[in-house]
Design a protein around this motif. Structure first.
Motif, PDB file in Angstrom:
ATOM      1  N   UNK A  90      -8.373  -5.785   1.291  1.00 19.44           N
ATOM      2  CA  UNK A  90      -7.084  -5.151  -0.010  1.00 19.44           C
ATOM      3  C   UNK A  90      -6.522  -4.160  -0.020  1.00 19.44           C
ATOM      4  N   UNK A  91      -7.877  -3.057   0.238  1.00 14.63           N
ATOM      5  CA  UNK A  91      -7.525  -1.647   0.152  1.00 14.63           C
ATOM      6  C   UNK A  91      -6.484  -1.327   1.610  1.00 14.63           C
ATOM      7  N   UNK A  92      -7.310  -1.585   2.702  1.00 14.06           N
ATOM      8  CA  UNK A  92      -6.580  -2.444   4.451  1.00 14.06           C
ATOM      9  C   UNK A  92      -4.831  -2.817   4.027  1.00 14.06           C
ATOM     10  N   UNK A  93      -4.526  -3.767   2.988  1.00 10.49           N
ATOM     11  CA  UNK A  93      -4.065  -4.219   3.077  1.00 10.49           C
ATOM     12  C   UNK A  93      -2.496  -3.250   2.663  1.00 10.49           C
ATOM     13  N   UNK A  96      -1.149  -0.693   4.406  1.00 13.83           N
ATOM     14  CA  UNK A  96      -0.273  -1.252   5.281  1.00 13.83           C
ATOM     15  C   UNK A  96       0.991  -1.161   3.826  1.00 13.83           C
ATOM     16  N   UNK A  97       0.350  -2.100   2.576  1.00 12.86           N
ATOM     17  CA  UNK A  97       1.841  -2.161   2.245  1.00 12.86           C
ATOM     18  C   UNK A  97       2.838  -0.989   1.390  1.00 12.86           C
ATOM     19  N   UNK A  98       2.346   0.113   1.488  1.00 13.82           N
ATOM     20  CA  UNK A  98       2.889   1.145   1.182  1.00 13.82           C
ATOM     21  C   UNK A  98       3.951   1.162   2.011  1.00 13.82           C
ATOM     22  N   UNK A  99       4.092   1.008   3.534  1.00 11.95           N
ATOM     23  CA  UNK A  99       4.723   1.704   4.363  1.00 11.95           C
ATOM     24  C   UNK A  99       5.815   1.186   4.316  1.00 11.95           C
ATOM     25  N   UNK A 100       5.733  -0.152   4.193  1.00 14.73           N
ATOM     26  CA  UNK A 100       6.985  -1.346   4.225  1.00 14.73           C
ATOM     27  C   UNK A 100       7.992  -1.465   2.846  1.00 14.73           C
ATOM     28  N   UNK A 101       6.441  -1.475   1.553  1.00 18.84           N
ATOM     29  CA  UNK A 101       7.503  -1.350   0.812  1.00 18.84           C
ATOM     30  C   UNK A 101       7.537  -0.233  -0.218  1.00 18.84           C
ATOM     31  N   UNK A 102       9.162   0.872   0.528  1.00 20.20           N
ATOM     32  CA  UNK A 102       8.213   2.327  -0.129  1.00 20.20           C
ATOM     33  C   UNK A 102       8.816   2.209  -1.587  1.00 20.20           C
ATOM     34  N   UNK A 103       9.901   2.103  -2.324  1.00 21.80           N
ATOM     35  CA  UNK A 103      10.151   1.728  -3.212  1.00 21.80           C
ATOM     36  C   UNK A 103       8.105   1.149  -3.886  1.00 21.80           C
ATOM     37  N   UNK A 148      -9.533   2.884   4.069  1.00 19.40           N
ATOM     38  CA  UNK A 148      -9.206   4.336   4.108  1.00 19.40           C
ATOM     39  C   UNK A 148      -7.789   4.195   4.308  1.00 19.40           C
ATOM     40  N   UNK A 149      -7.451   4.135   4.734  1.00 17.95           N
ATOM     41  CA  UNK A 149      -6.244   3.757   5.056  1.00 17.95           C
ATOM     42  C   UNK A 149      -5.456   4.865   5.498  1.00 17.95           C
ATOM     43  N   UNK A 150      -6.739   5.865   6.503  1.00 18.75           N
ATOM     44  CA  UNK A 150      -6.481   7.545   6.748  1.00 18.75           C
ATOM     45  C   UNK A 150      -6.791   7.143   8.345  1.00 18.75           C
ATOM     46  N   UNK A 310       5.787   6.411   6.777  1.00 19.67           N
ATOM     47  CA  UNK A 310       6.886   5.712   6.909  1.00 19.67           C
ATOM     48  C   UNK A 310       6.875   4.680   7.959  1.00 19.67           C
ATOM     49  N   UNK A 311       7.548   3.399   8.165  1.00 16.54           N
ATOM     50  CA  UNK A 311       7.108   2.615   8.853  1.00 16.54           C
ATOM     51  C   UNK A 311       7.394   3.018  10.417  1.00 16.54           C
TER      52      UNK A 311
END
Ligand code: SF4
Length: 383
Positions: A90-93, A96-103, A148-150, A310-311
């Protein structure tokens, strides 16, 4: 100006001396690697070629992967191995979501900050029996890296190395990991001697700000140790060398800049939003973005301001759009991850470090307008 963490502009003049140091030290790293870890990288390249796992890339990239593995294993494996249960996938996803859904990014980041501290960064660390990695430990640490997303790009690459290491017997493995560890210890010491003057404020910053970053999504990104800064400094140089020829073969060029390099903040900046990011409207002559935009008009490149995380897949070549050579600028802590991401999307890229960090969101309470070395940018463009 007092550096927040690092500054490659000594005495507030320019960063020319830094680029000489980075170039010479990278030569030294490559030479030292040739006596130690390069044979491992070459064996890995043969393995990738034999099993057709990927189109084999330049040896510099694999050297960088091994240095990154050594440094990141030293820095994070104990923490990662202390985490037994966490919502890794879930955390890895979410990252990724934060890049695709900037809002939705502010909400996702709020949740990521809590999850990060709660699940991935335990206050107590378990002592490990051996400092050399075991294969199942690498699997676990890679899961943690992705969550971690990093370090997603690093994890994707380390998993491939792990498959290669899985073909070795225990004596061969021990030998390889010992060689990587010896190289890492050399790198840690030597890079501090060369780059220590540029990262002199990192330790003091860590000391004074650890509490501030607790529960924040940028906790790992903003609390990197000096050796990770040095890794990314050498990484930027190694990547530029490895990706140089692909970049030079492109007809159009774009420079991607972070928002913190603007003269005005988000509210006052008059830039226009487009699919790729923001385009400067030239409201202020002394703004660094405006100056680069003017230079771009003369030298034939476009300039975009792109938000953090950003994506980058937007820049990948499409059937109707030939590859565009991208020069990306970011602060030291995020540059290499971004470079690897662009590589994964087959974007011919080069990078230029921000001379220092200072954005309000991550680093400085009021925000400091940042800058880059325009001569270095010109050198990359004119090659
Ligand atoms: S000059 Fe361009 S980038 Fe700078 S503040 Fe004005 S519109 Fe924004």
């Amino acid at each position: 100006m007092e550096a927040v963490t690092y500054s490659i502009r000594l005495d507030d003049s320019n960063s020319e001396e830094y680029y000489k140091d980075a170039h010479n030290f990278t030569d030294e790293v490559i030479f030292h690697a040739s006596l130690t870890i390069t044979p491992i990288a070459e064996e890995f390249m043969d393995y990738l070629h034999t099993f057709r796992l990927e189109e084999v890339r330049k040896v510099e990239e694999y050297i960088l992967e091994l240095i990154s593995f050594g440094v990141l294993w030293n820095s994070y494996s104990q923490t990662a191995l202390s985490v037994k249960h966490a919502p890794f996938i879930t955390m890895a996803r979410m990252a990724e979501w934060r890049k695709k859904h900037q809002k939705a990014k502010p909400f996702i980041d709020f949740a990521r900050g809590i999850f990060l501290t709660f699940f991935l960064l335990p206050a107590e660390k378990e002592k490990q029996n051996s400092e050399l990695p075991a294969l199942e430990q690498i699997d676990h640490v890679c899961k943690w890296f992705e969550a971690t997303g990093e370090f997603r790009e690093q994890a994707l690459r380390f998993i491939r190395w792990r498959a290669f290491w899985g073909t070795k017997n225990s004596a061969e493995l021990k030998n390889m990991f010992r060689t990587i560890d010896d190289f890492t210890q050399w790198f840690k010491k030597r890079s501090a001697e060369v780059f220590g003057k540029y990262t002199a404020n990192v330790e003091a910053f860590l000391e004074s700000s650890r509490k501030r970053y607790k529960w924040r999504e940028d906790r790992i990104s903003c609390t990197r140790s000096p050796v990770e800064y040095h890794l990314n400094m050498v990484g930027a140089e190694l990547m530029n060398r490895a990706f140089k020829s692909e970049f030079e073969n492109t007809n159009s060029k774009a420079v991607l800049l972070p928002g913190c390099i603007r003269f005005h903040n988000n509210n006052e900046c008059k830039s226009k939003r487009v699919k790729e990011g923001l385009i400067c409207e030239g409201c202020t002559p002394q703004c660094n973005v405006n100056r680069l935009r003017e230079m771009g008009k003369r030298k034939g490149f476009d300039v975009y301001i792109i938000p953090h995380a950003s994506d980058l897949s937007l820049w990948s070549p499409k059937p109707d759009r030939p590859a565009c050579g991208v020069i990306a600028s970011a602060c030291v802590t995020t540059l290499v991850e971004g470079g690897w991401e662009l590589k994964r999307y087959e974007v011919p890229a080069q990078c230029v470090l921000l001379d220092y960090s200072g954005c309000k969101k991550h680093w400085h309470c009021r925000g400091v307008s940042t800058g880059l070395n325009v001569r270095e940018l010109k050198r990359i463009l004119s090659n």
